[in-house]
Design an enzyme around this catalytic site. Structure first.
Site, PDB file in Angstrom:
ATOM      1  N   ASP A  67       0.823  -1.203   0.000  1.00  0.00           N
ATOM      2  CA  ASP A  67       0.000   0.000   0.000  1.00  0.00           C
ATOM      3  C   ASP A  67       0.862   1.261   0.000  1.00  0.00           C
ATOM      4  OD1 ASP A  67      -2.197  -1.633   0.036  1.00  0.00           O
ATOM      5  OD2 ASP A  67      -2.474  -1.528   2.206  1.00  0.00           O
ATOM      6  N   GLY A  68       2.052   1.192   0.606  1.00  0.00           N
ATOM      7  CA  GLY A  68       2.953   2.337   0.649  1.00  0.00           C
ATOM      8  C   GLY A  68       3.465   2.690  -0.740  1.00  0.00           C
ATOM      9  N   SER A  98       3.105  -5.812   2.588  1.00  0.00           N
ATOM     10  CA  SER A  98       2.838  -6.496   3.850  1.00  0.00           C
ATOM     11  C   SER A  98       1.344  -6.686   4.109  1.00  0.00           C
ATOM     12  CB  SER A  98       3.456  -5.716   5.002  1.00  0.00           C
ATOM     13  OG  SER A  98       4.834  -5.570   4.788  1.00  0.00           O
ATOM     14  N   ASP A 116      -2.649   5.098   5.051  1.00  0.00           N
ATOM     15  CA  ASP A 116      -2.308   4.008   4.120  1.00  0.00           C
ATOM     16  C   ASP A 116      -0.948   3.388   4.458  1.00  0.00           C
ATOM     17  OD1 ASP A 116      -4.637   4.794   2.930  1.00  0.00           O
ATOM     18  OD2 ASP A 116      -3.770   5.323   0.993  1.00  0.00           O
TER      19      ASP A 116
HETATM   20  C1  LIG Z   1      -7.333 -10.708  17.549  1.00  0.00           C
HETATM   21  C2  LIG Z   1      -7.380 -10.634  16.080  1.00  0.00           C
HETATM   22  C3  LIG Z   1      -7.656  -9.274  15.630  1.00  0.00           C
HETATM   23  C4  LIG Z   1      -7.631  -9.138  14.149  1.00  0.00           C
HETATM   24  C5  LIG Z   1      -8.004  -7.733  13.783  1.00  0.00           C
HETATM   25  C6  LIG Z   1      -7.712  -7.533  12.392  1.00  0.00           C
HETATM   26  C7  LIG Z   1      -8.144  -6.200  11.897  1.00  0.00           C
HETATM   27  C8  LIG Z   1      -7.369  -5.951  10.658  1.00  0.00           C
HETATM   28  C9  LIG Z   1      -7.794  -4.744   9.924  1.00  0.00           C
HETATM   29  C10 LIG Z   1      -6.662  -4.335   9.080  1.00  0.00           C
HETATM   30  C11 LIG Z   1      -6.949  -3.111   8.322  1.00  0.00           C
HETATM   31  C12 LIG Z   1      -5.789  -2.793   7.490  1.00  0.00           C
HETATM   32  C13 LIG Z   1      -5.959  -1.534   6.756  1.00  0.00           C
HETATM   33  C14 LIG Z   1      -4.841  -1.384   5.814  1.00  0.00           C
HETATM   34  C15 LIG Z   1      -3.805  -0.654   6.065  1.00  0.00           C
HETATM   35  C16 LIG Z   1      -2.656  -0.620   5.111  1.00  0.00           C
HETATM   36  O1  LIG Z   1      -2.872   0.429   4.178  1.00  0.00           O
HETATM   37  C17 LIG Z   1      -1.389  -0.402   5.894  1.00  0.00           C
HETATM   38  C18 LIG Z   1      -0.174  -0.402   4.981  1.00  0.00           C
HETATM   39  O2  LIG Z   1      -0.064  -1.601   4.284  1.00  0.00           O
HETATM   40  P1  LIG Z   1       1.337  -2.073   3.633  1.00  0.00           P
HETATM   41  O3  LIG Z   1       2.204  -2.522   4.747  1.00  0.00           O
HETATM   42  O4  LIG Z   1       1.029  -3.166   2.654  1.00  0.00           O
HETATM   43  O5  LIG Z   1       1.965  -0.891   2.947  1.00  0.00           O
HETATM   44  N1  LIG Z   1      -1.261  -1.485   6.846  1.00  0.00           N
HETATM   45  C19 LIG Z   1      -1.303  -1.290   8.167  1.00  0.00           C
HETATM   46  O6  LIG Z   1      -1.393  -0.194   8.664  1.00  0.00           O
HETATM   47  C20 LIG Z   1      -1.189  -2.513   9.020  1.00  0.00           C
HETATM   48  C21 LIG Z   1      -2.288  -2.635   9.958  1.00  0.00           C
HETATM   49  C22 LIG Z   1      -2.010  -3.837  10.768  1.00  0.00           C
HETATM   50  C23 LIG Z   1      -3.155  -4.421  11.403  1.00  0.00           C
HETATM   51  C24 LIG Z   1      -2.732  -5.560  12.250  1.00  0.00           C
HETATM   52  C25 LIG Z   1      -3.695  -5.755  13.334  1.00  0.00           C
HETATM   53  C26 LIG Z   1      -3.270  -6.830  14.236  1.00  0.00           C
HETATM   54  C27 LIG Z   1      -4.024  -6.720  15.511  1.00  0.00           C
HETATM   55  C28 LIG Z   1      -3.601  -7.721  16.497  1.00  0.00           C
HETATM   56  C29 LIG Z   1      -4.337  -7.524  17.795  1.00  0.00           C
HETATM   57  C30 LIG Z   1      -3.952  -8.588  18.688  1.00  0.00           C
HETATM   58  C31 LIG Z   1      -4.694  -8.691  19.952  1.00  0.00           C
HETATM   59  C32 LIG Z   1      -4.131  -9.875  20.643  1.00  0.00           C
HETATM   60  C33 LIG Z   1      -4.586 -10.027  22.015  1.00  0.00           C
HETATM   61  C34 LIG Z   1      -3.814 -11.066  22.732  1.00  0.00           C
HETATM   62  N1  LIG Z   2      14.026   1.335  -2.992  1.00  0.00           N
HETATM   63  C1  LIG Z   2      13.480   1.627  -1.815  1.00  0.00           C
HETATM   64  N2  LIG Z   2      14.210   1.597  -0.676  1.00  0.00           N
HETATM   65  C2  LIG Z   2      13.642   1.863   0.507  1.00  0.00           C
HETATM   66  N3  LIG Z   2      12.352   2.191   0.670  1.00  0.00           N
HETATM   67  C3  LIG Z   2      11.575   2.233  -0.415  1.00  0.00           C
HETATM   68  C4  LIG Z   2      12.086   1.962  -1.711  1.00  0.00           C
HETATM   69  N4  LIG Z   2      11.075   2.069  -2.608  1.00  0.00           N
HETATM   70  C5  LIG Z   2       9.972   2.404  -1.894  1.00  0.00           C
HETATM   71  N5  LIG Z   2      10.253   2.504  -0.587  1.00  0.00           N
HETATM   72  C6  LIG Z   2       9.363   2.776   0.554  1.00  0.00           C
HETATM   73  O1  LIG Z   2       9.102   1.538   1.212  1.00  0.00           O
HETATM   74  C7  LIG Z   2       8.001   1.688   2.077  1.00  0.00           C
HETATM   75  C8  LIG Z   2       7.195   0.414   2.204  1.00  0.00           C
HETATM   76  O2  LIG Z   2       6.738   0.009   0.975  1.00  0.00           O
HETATM   77  P1  LIG Z   2       5.468  -0.905   0.741  1.00  0.00           P
HETATM   78  O3  LIG Z   2       5.481  -1.206  -0.713  1.00  0.00           O
HETATM   79  O4  LIG Z   2       4.265  -0.294   1.279  1.00  0.00           O
HETATM   80  O5  LIG Z   2       5.794  -2.228   1.549  1.00  0.00           O
HETATM   81  P2  LIG Z   2       5.143  -2.760   2.903  1.00  0.00           P
HETATM   82  O6  LIG Z   2       3.790  -3.262   2.534  1.00  0.00           O
HETATM   83  O7  LIG Z   2       6.046  -3.852   3.351  1.00  0.00           O
HETATM   84  O8  LIG Z   2       5.067  -1.624   3.869  1.00  0.00           O
HETATM   85  C9  LIG Z   2       7.206   2.834   1.511  1.00  0.00           C
HETATM   86  O9  LIG Z   2       7.219   3.866   2.455  1.00  0.00           O
HETATM   87  C10 LIG Z   2       7.971   3.249   0.266  1.00  0.00           C
HETATM   88  O10 LIG Z   2       7.940   4.636   0.097  1.00  0.00           O
END
Ligand SMILES: CCCCCCCCCCCCC/C=C/[C@@H](O)[C@H](COP(=O)(O)O)NC(=O)CCCCCCCCCCCCCCC
Ligand SMILES: Nc1ncnc2c1ncn2[C@@H]1O[C@H](COP(=O)(O)OP(=O)(O)O)[C@@H](O)[C@H]1O
Ligand SMILES: [Ca+2]
Length: 508
Positions: free
Chosen positions: A161-162, A204, A468
């Site tokens: 998403d980043g 991720s 995001d």
């Molecule tokens: C106890 C199980 C709870 C499960 C709850 C799951 C709710 C998940 C909703 C996720 C919404 C994600 C929205 C997306 C955000 C993304 O844009 C953004 C960036 O993505 P990228 O890394 O690919 O660049 N991703 C994020 O901000 C990551 C969000 C991570 C959510 C992880 C949540 C884990 C929660 C764990 C709670 C555990 C409680 C345990 C108690 C013993």
């Molecule tokens: N070549 C690079 N080196 C380091 N960081 C980078 C590079 N290209 C992109 N990024 C940055 O990496 C970060 C994470 O990227 P993303 O594609 O969202 O992966 P993830 O889902 O693991 O967070 C973003 O903030 C993006 O701007």
């Protein structure tokens, strides 16, 4: 292949090729065999059609079927006819600009692109210019100022998403600069971007890919790009004191998701598992944040965040509200038009202690939660769903979180509120230190907070916004939704197809 009939719409044909009969292997009673000499002699001319095959859970695969004939001219006519039909599919991209983030997710971006996508693009006669990024914001800056966008029919980003966020920041900025629109003005209407963006998931969470296609699968994404799908997407703009901060298309989260993100950035070496680790840690720390959320509920639109129906391919709610939105814009531009619509609508103000403030412009469905943060949110209806999680016990918060993974309604709890809005503001109770001396304000703040909660460790007064997956520098923000600002190579999540088979008796 085997004998039988195949029915494939032209819009789902990937390519057609002449095939060398000598090399064809056929599957006979489960075993791969060379074709018999006799068959080869009778039908020496063959061609293969590659097409989209639907598999489980919204997965697409490249299927193929080979046709044989005894006449070379006949084959040539067939291949020619199919190629002509394909050339009439004008929505398909021919030349793409590809950005690969080699650093996101499990650091497999380059491998995923080379092993799963390149051969499909080649098969579909799509040419590409590929840029492997060398630093964060490389893709954004290249798109913003350098890239010759006239050359391309679309942009592809390989990453999470980043990475998608980088690409749309570059593209939206470029479009506004080219048309003289100031992004710092929070109330200005932004100009829509023409180039579509495709996402090959290699991050991720990959929630933007998952929520617009139905799965995070590189081959499925590549096939949606090849057939030239198009899905409009709403974009939120985030401002602080009349300066532009960022755009968001999935989650804008303060409190819980902001804290998870801030903590997880220090653990990038863990890959996608960092979110679970920081998730548990943040859950246990159970911080709440005080502030005020103000918003104008969107009342004139179809749809409600508690709906049981969801946004799907060709969504009627998105079409209807998109229409409504563009009519309002037209009315406002007419002298003395009905601009009271927007500004004089009632603002609701919710003040309190929150574990989380989430604005979901799409469902935010992802592998962790296949229904997402706001299951009934729409991709292109011009709104975002604000979910307020008020201070509650750890056990209750856990109940809310767990319901994201089951059929139970995560909003049906007394400490949860959800509102569908076109804009909102957040003001933290303890305001941010800006003009005044930073240290001075910090000191004052901490003493005030510590008086309020003598037991707290006072790690921080405010949370961060997770935009995001990127951290924002300010807690006080003003957010507005720009209806259908960008387009993706996607079609929304497909409803399972229903087949009605009429089997007639053979004897007539
Ligand atoms: C106890 C199980 C709870 C499960 C709850 C799951 C709710 C998940 C909703 C996720 C919404 C994600 C929205 C997306 C955000 C993304 O844009 C953004 C960036 O993505 P990228 O890394 O690919 O660049 N991703 C994020 O901000 C990551 C969000 C991570 C959510 C992880 C949540 C884990 C929660 C764990 C709670 C555990 C409680 C345990 C108690 C013993
Ligand atoms: N070549 C690079 N080196 C380091 N960081 C980078 C590079 N290209 C992109 N990024 C940055 O990496 C970060 C994470 O990227 P993303 O594609 O969202 O992966 P993830 O889902 O693991 O967070 C973003 O903030 C993006 O701007
Ligand atoms: Ca929306």
């Amino acid at each position: 292949g085997s004998f039988g009939s195949h029915c494939v719409p032209v819009s789902e044909i990937i390519a057609v090729q002449e095939t060398e009969v000598d090399n064809i292997q056929t599957k006979d009673e489960g075993k791969w065999q060379k074709m018999s000499q006799k068959t080869v002699e009778t039908y020496p001319y063959a061609f293969t059609v590659f097409y989209v095959e639907r598999a489980r859970q919204h997965r697409w695969r490249c299927g193929n079927v080979t046709f044989f004939c005894s006449d070379g001219l006949l084959r040539q006519q067939w291949v020619q006819a199919i190629k002509e039909q394909l050339s009439l599919q004008t929505c398909r991209p021919k030349h793409l600009l590809v950005y690969i983030n080699p650093y996101g997710g499990k650091q497999q971006g380059k491998q995923i692109y080379e092993q799963k996508v390149v051969q499909l693009f080649t098969l579909a006669s799509i040419s590409t210019d590929v840029i492997v990024t060398e630093r964060a914001n490389h893709a954004r800056d290249h798109l913003k100022t350098e890239a010759d966008l006239k050359k391309y029919d679309g942009i592809v980003c390989v990453g999470g998403d980043g990475m998608f966020s980088e690409v749309i920041h570059g593209l939206i900025s470029r479009t506004q600069t080219d048309s003289g629109v100031d992004q710092n003005c929070a109330h200005e209407k932004l100009v829509q971007c023409n180039l579509r963006v495709g996402i090959i998931p290699a991050g991720s969470t990959d929630c933007i890919c998952y929520a617009t296609i139905g799965i995070n699968d590189p081959v499925t994404s590549a096939l949606h790009i090849i057939v030239g799908d198009s899905q409009a997407l709403d974009v939120c703009s985030v401002h602080h004191n009349d300066t532009f901060l960022k755009y968001s298309v999935s989650l804008l989260g303060y409190g819980f998701y902001g804290d998870i993100l801030a903590d997880s950035e220090k653990k990038r070496w863990m890959g996608p598992a960092r979110y679970d680790f920081s998730g548990i840690k943040t859950f246990l720390s159970h911080h709440y944040y005080e502030g005020t959320v103000s918003f104008q509920p969107a009342t004139d639109i179809l749809g409600n965040p508690r709906d049981k129906t969801k946004c799907r391919s060709g969504c009627y709610v998105c079409q209807h509200n998109g229409q409504l939105f563009s009519e309002e814009i037209r009315d406002e531009s007419v002298e003395g038009g009905v601009s009271e619509n927007e500004d004089e609508r009632e603002w609701k103000v919710v003040k309190g202690k929150f574990l989380a403030i989430n604005a979901a412009s799409m469902s935010c469905a992802c592998p962790r939660s296949p229904k997402g943060l706001s299951p009934a949110a729409h991709l292109a209806d011009g709104t975002t769903d604000i979910i307020l999680v008020r201070k509650c016990s750890r056990l209750n918060f856990l109940r809310h979180l767990l319901r994201h993974t089951s059929k139970d309604d995560q909003f049906d709890l007394t400490f949860i509120e959800v509102h569908r809005v076109r804009k909102f503001k957040f003001t933290p109770k303890y305001c941010e230190s800006e003009d005044t001396d930073v240290k001075d304000v910090r000191k004052k703040l901490f003493s005030q907070i510590c008086r309020d909660h003598p037991a707290c460790s006072c790690t921080s007064v405010n949370s961060n916004w997770n935009c995001d997956g990127e951290i924002l520098d300010h807690a006080a923000v003003e957010v507005g939704v720009h209806c259908q600002l960008i387009k993706l190579f996607a079609r929304g999540i497909e409803e399972p197809m229903l087949y009605l088979a009429l089997v007639l008796p053979c004897k007539l």
